[in-house]
Every structure is written in structure tokens, then in C-alpha cells.
Design a protein around this motif. Structure first.
Motif, PDB file in Angstrom:
ATOM      1  N   THR A 189       0.822  -1.204   0.000  1.00  0.00           N
ATOM      2  CA  THR A 189       0.000   0.000   0.000  1.00  0.00           C
ATOM      3  C   THR A 189       0.858   1.257   0.000  1.00  0.00           C
ATOM      4  O   THR A 189       0.572   2.213  -0.734  1.00  0.00           O
ATOM      5  N   MET A 190       1.916   1.274   0.800  1.00  0.00           N
ATOM      6  CA  MET A 190       2.788   2.451   0.848  1.00  0.00           C
ATOM      7  C   MET A 190       3.512   2.662  -0.483  1.00  0.00           C
ATOM      8  O   MET A 190       3.578   3.784  -0.987  1.00  0.00           O
ATOM      9  N   LEU A 191       4.075   1.605  -1.041  1.00  0.00           N
ATOM     10  CA  LEU A 191       4.769   1.730  -2.324  1.00  0.00           C
ATOM     11  C   LEU A 191       3.813   2.167  -3.428  1.00  0.00           C
ATOM     12  O   LEU A 191       4.145   3.026  -4.252  1.00  0.00           O
ATOM     13  N   TYR A 192       2.633   1.582  -3.441  1.00  0.00           N
ATOM     14  CA  TYR A 192       1.640   1.929  -4.455  1.00  0.00           C
ATOM     15  C   TYR A 192       1.207   3.384  -4.303  1.00  0.00           C
ATOM     16  O   TYR A 192       1.103   4.115  -5.284  1.00  0.00           O
ATOM     17  N   THR A 193       0.970   3.808  -3.058  1.00  0.00           N
ATOM     18  CA  THR A 193       0.557   5.189  -2.804  1.00  0.00           C
ATOM     19  C   THR A 193       1.656   6.166  -3.196  1.00  0.00           C
ATOM     20  O   THR A 193       1.375   7.201  -3.819  1.00  0.00           O
ATOM     21  N   MET A 194       2.895   5.854  -2.848  1.00  0.00           N
ATOM     22  CA  MET A 194       4.006   6.742  -3.234  1.00  0.00           C
ATOM     23  C   MET A 194       4.144   6.808  -4.754  1.00  0.00           C
ATOM     24  O   MET A 194       4.406   7.880  -5.313  1.00  0.00           O
ATOM     25  N   MET A 195       3.957   5.679  -5.422  1.00  0.00           N
ATOM     26  CA  MET A 195       4.043   5.652  -6.874  1.00  0.00           C
ATOM     27  C   MET A 195       2.943   6.521  -7.495  1.00  0.00           C
ATOM     28  O   MET A 195       3.211   7.358  -8.366  1.00  0.00           O
ATOM     29  N   VAL A 196       1.718   6.348  -7.028  1.00  0.00           N
ATOM     30  CA  VAL A 196       0.587   7.111  -7.568  1.00  0.00           C
ATOM     31  C   VAL A 196       0.743   8.595  -7.257  1.00  0.00           C
ATOM     32  O   VAL A 196       0.571   9.445  -8.148  1.00  0.00           O
ATOM     33  N   MET A 197       1.084   8.917  -6.027  1.00  0.00           N
ATOM     34  CA  MET A 197       1.205  10.336  -5.655  1.00  0.00           C
ATOM     35  C   MET A 197       2.383  11.004  -6.362  1.00  0.00           C
ATOM     36  O   MET A 197       2.291  12.170  -6.763  1.00  0.00           O
ATOM     37  N   GLY A 198       3.481  10.278  -6.523  1.00  0.00           N
ATOM     38  CA  GLY A 198       4.618  10.833  -7.261  1.00  0.00           C
ATOM     39  C   GLY A 198       4.271  11.123  -8.711  1.00  0.00           C
ATOM     40  O   GLY A 198       4.589  12.196  -9.239  1.00  0.00           O
ATOM     41  N   ALA A 199       3.605  10.178  -9.353  1.00  0.00           N
ATOM     42  CA  ALA A 199       3.198  10.380 -10.752  1.00  0.00           C
ATOM     43  C   ALA A 199       2.165  11.497 -10.857  1.00  0.00           C
ATOM     44  O   ALA A 199       2.219  12.314 -11.780  1.00  0.00           O
ATOM     45  N   PHE A 200       1.243  11.547  -9.915  1.00  0.00           N
ATOM     46  CA  PHE A 200       0.226  12.601  -9.906  1.00  0.00           C
ATOM     47  C   PHE A 200       0.875  13.968  -9.744  1.00  0.00           C
ATOM     48  O   PHE A 200       0.530  14.926 -10.446  1.00  0.00           O
ATOM     49  N   PHE A 201       1.841  14.065  -8.857  1.00  0.00           N
ATOM     50  CA  PHE A 201       2.575  15.321  -8.661  1.00  0.00           C
ATOM     51  C   PHE A 201       3.278  15.745  -9.952  1.00  0.00           C
ATOM     52  O   PHE A 201       3.215  16.911 -10.353  1.00  0.00           O
ATOM     53  N   LEU A 202       3.944  14.795 -10.611  1.00  0.00           N
ATOM     54  CA  LEU A 202       4.618  15.103 -11.876  1.00  0.00           C
ATOM     55  C   LEU A 202       3.627  15.526 -12.960  1.00  0.00           C
ATOM     56  O   LEU A 202       3.911  16.437 -13.752  1.00  0.00           O
TER      57      LEU A 202
END
Length: 176
Positions: free
Chosen positions: A82-95
Motif C-alpha cells: 500500500t505504501m509503495l503503491y501510494t508513493m508511486m501514484v502520488m509521485g506520478a500525480f505530482f509530476l
């Protein structure tokens, strides 16, 4: 079924209210079953996290669900996914927010979660995203397909050396 990686829609998603879009985004984020080809964090991972939170509220030390004890390794794995997935999604969303400042917040969030969960739904936004954003979404689709935990493990397995050292536990960490 559509937010669980169906890839088609029967109604115009762009005409939905924001609250409905939030429910669809949550369903895409959770994803399909563990044995399915659906993306997201998986329903079993979500169930373990909800069960763990519920047991903590009730004051139980172990996660008991349907008359069975869930091992702590499964809880750690569910939290890591969940943490890795959330960081991946939030990082891509930020970009995507940085590279496409003219785009609507909700539209970009929907496209990001849809790409990460390999759902295939769109709010007719993809055509308006610039090339940098399309590259970000493509990478996100690839990472979402192989899964964030698999991706992380692939890079850490080589560097991990099994040793006989066992570290003492730290019990005085304040969480929450």
C-alpha cells in the motif's frame, strides 16, 4: 465491475459528479482480487489493512478475521504494498500536475489512478495531456502492471545479503 479493470464504460464518466468520481477512484485504487489480473493494491490487501485498523481500535494485539489469525508478515507485506503503491501514484500525480498545470485536478487524479491500476478508464483527458505527461502515464501503467512490490523487490534482492545478525526490537516508537 468497470473500476476493477474492465476497461470500458457504459456511461460518460466525464459527466459524473465529483463524489461519484471519488468512489470510482477509490475502487480503482483498491483494485481486483489477488488472483485476478486487476490492478490496484488488491482487495485482500485492503481487507487486511481495514481488519488491522479495526482490531487496533478494539484493543486486540493480533489480527483475527473469520476465525483465523492473520500472520504479521502478511500485515507487513500489505502495508508495504500500500505504501509503495501510494508513493508511486502520488509521485506520478505530482509530476502530472507539474507538467500539465492547465489541466483539472480531478481529471488528472482520475487518469493517474486509472493508469496505475491498469483500468483503462478515462475522462477524455488523455488527448489533452502533453508528451511528458503521456510518458509519465506510460511508465505508471507499466509499474502498475508488474506491481510496486515486485518492482521494489527486483532491485533490493541483489543488494540483500542474508546474515545471522538478529537486531533487538524497538518497542517504544509512538505511532499515530
Amino acid at each position: 465491475m468497470t473500476p476493477r479493470s474492465g476497461g470500458f464504460n457504459t456511461v460518460d464518466i466525464e459527466s459524473m459528479r465529483t463524489a461519484t468520481l471519488m468512489v470510482i477512484i477509490a475502487l480503482m485504487y483498491i483494485g481486483g482480487g489477488s488472483g485476478s489480473t486487476g490492478g490496484g493494491i488488491k482487495t485482500s490487501t485492503f481487507a487486511i489493512l481495514v481488519g488491522s485498523a479495526w482490531n487496533m481500535v478494539r484493543g486486540r494485539g493480533e489480527l483475527i478475521a473469520f476465525g483465523r489469525r492473520v500472520e504479521k508478515d502478511n500485515l507487513v507485506r500489505a502495508t508495504a504494498v500500500t505504501m509503495l503503491y501510494t508513493m508511486m501514484v502520488m509521485g506520478a500525480f505530482f509530476l502530472l500536475l507539474l507538467t500539465n498545470p492547465h489541466m483539472d485536478f480531478t481529471h488528472l487524479l482520475f487518469e493517474t489512478v486509472s493508469a496505475a491500476a491498469t483500468v483503462g478508464l478515462s475522462m477524455n483527458t488523455t488527448a489533452h495531456i502533453n508528451d511528458a505527461g503521456l510518458v509519465i502515464l506510460s511508465i505508471l501503467m507499466y509499474l502498475g502492471r508488474i506491481g510496486p512490490l515486485t518492482f521494489a523487490v527486483a532491485f533490493t534482492l541483489r543488494s540483500q545479503a542474508r546474515s545471522g545478525v538478529k537486531y533487538p526490537p524497538e518497542r517504544d516508537i509512538l505511532v499515530g
